[in-house]
Design a protein around this motif. Structure first.
Motif: not given
Ligand SMILES: [Zn+2]
Ligand SMILES: [Zn+2]
Length: 284
Positions: A10, A16, A41, A246
């Motif tokens: 990500h 996030h 995403h 992430h």
């Protein structure tokens, strides 16, 4: 197995995660990876659902189509220019499947090389239902139905955390459940992945959420032992680790080692690299 490729990464654009593609790519190079795919995403247009559904599934907190084109894609192009001679860099998105909009997915595939299917919400009797809310046997069947429908499109190379639907499926005491309905949904998802040559991902993000009581003793929310035991009994299933990173330092950390060890304990045959071009069978 030592990790040499990861296709589930990500960036800060989803709201996030930390870092941009270059931060993850430098981390990948440091850890000796030969290939990294960036798959933040992907944007879901507002027109695909009601405003209520859009808000309930946290969509206003993700990158929209404008950010995708004006920030995400240029950032990837810049990273390929800077680091492309040191590591293979693949451009992708993790995205939901919203039926009825196949032209949109075809358009996305003119912009990025591959799509990772991540189902977090799915059509249910009263509109979209989020898998983070309590799952029941009928909801699990709906989740499997969407997975089947999505994988049949040929748009997706990888199915991220295919066992996510089990995360909130629990008995009255809160123990993670794996019953007849769960087994049926699992078999439907495995069969669809095999049939359409989509890679099932053992997700390295799930273990960061800790272990919870389950029928198999303490288990991760995902990857779940009971699900992957059935995958292990299906030799034609194609399986790979996806880091679902992430935060750049998490890319190849001890949690990823644990995820690999989990897969090896279950005798899953992990693909070291995924040939994205030949895996994806796009239908006209
Ligand atoms: Zn995420
Ligand atoms: Zn992800």
């Amino acid at each position: 197995m030592r990790l040499i490729a990861n296709y589930h990464t990500h960036t800060a654009l989803c709201g996030h995660a930390a870092g941009m593609s270059g931060d993850y790519i430098r981390e990948a190079i440091r850890n000796g990876l030969q290939e990294i795919g960036i798959s933040d995403h992907g944007p879901i247009p507002r027109s695909f659902m009601t405003p209520r559904e859009y808000a309930d599934n946290w969509l206003q907190r993700q990158m929209d189509e404008t950010i995708f084109e004006t920030v995400y894609l240029p950032d990837l192009a810049e990273s390929i220019r800077r680091y492309g001679d040191r590591i293979a860099i693949r451009t992708g998105l993790e995205i939901e499947y919203v039926p009825g909009h196949d032209d949109y997915y075809r358009w996305l595939l003119t912009k990025v090389e591959y799509l990772v299917l991540g189902i977090h919400y799915f059509p249910s009797v009263h509109g979209l239902y989020n898998a983070y809310d309590r799952m029941t046997a009928p909801r699990i069947a709906e989740y499997a139905a969407l997975a089947e429908r999505a994988l049949a499109t040929g748009f997706f190379s990888i199915l991220a955390h295919p066992d996510l639907f089990l995360m909130t499926y629990r008995d009255a005491d809160g123990v993670l459940l794996f019953d007849e309905a769960a087994e049926q949904a699992t078999r439907r998802i495995i069969d669809a992945a095999v049939k359409h040559r989509v890679v099932l991902e053992v997700n390295g993000g799930g273990p960061r959420r800790g272990r919870y009581p389950s029928q198999d003793g303490m288990d991760w929310l995902y990857p779940r032992t009971a699900f992957w035991r059935l995958v292990a009994k299906t030799p034609s299933a194609r399986v790979a680790i996806g880091c679902d990173t992430h935060n750049p330092p998490d890319l190849c950390d001890a949690v990823i080692d644990e995820t690999i060890a989990f897969a090896e304990r279950l005798n899953l045959k992990l693909l070291p690299r995924i040939d994205l071009n030949s895996e994806r069978k796009r239908e006209p």
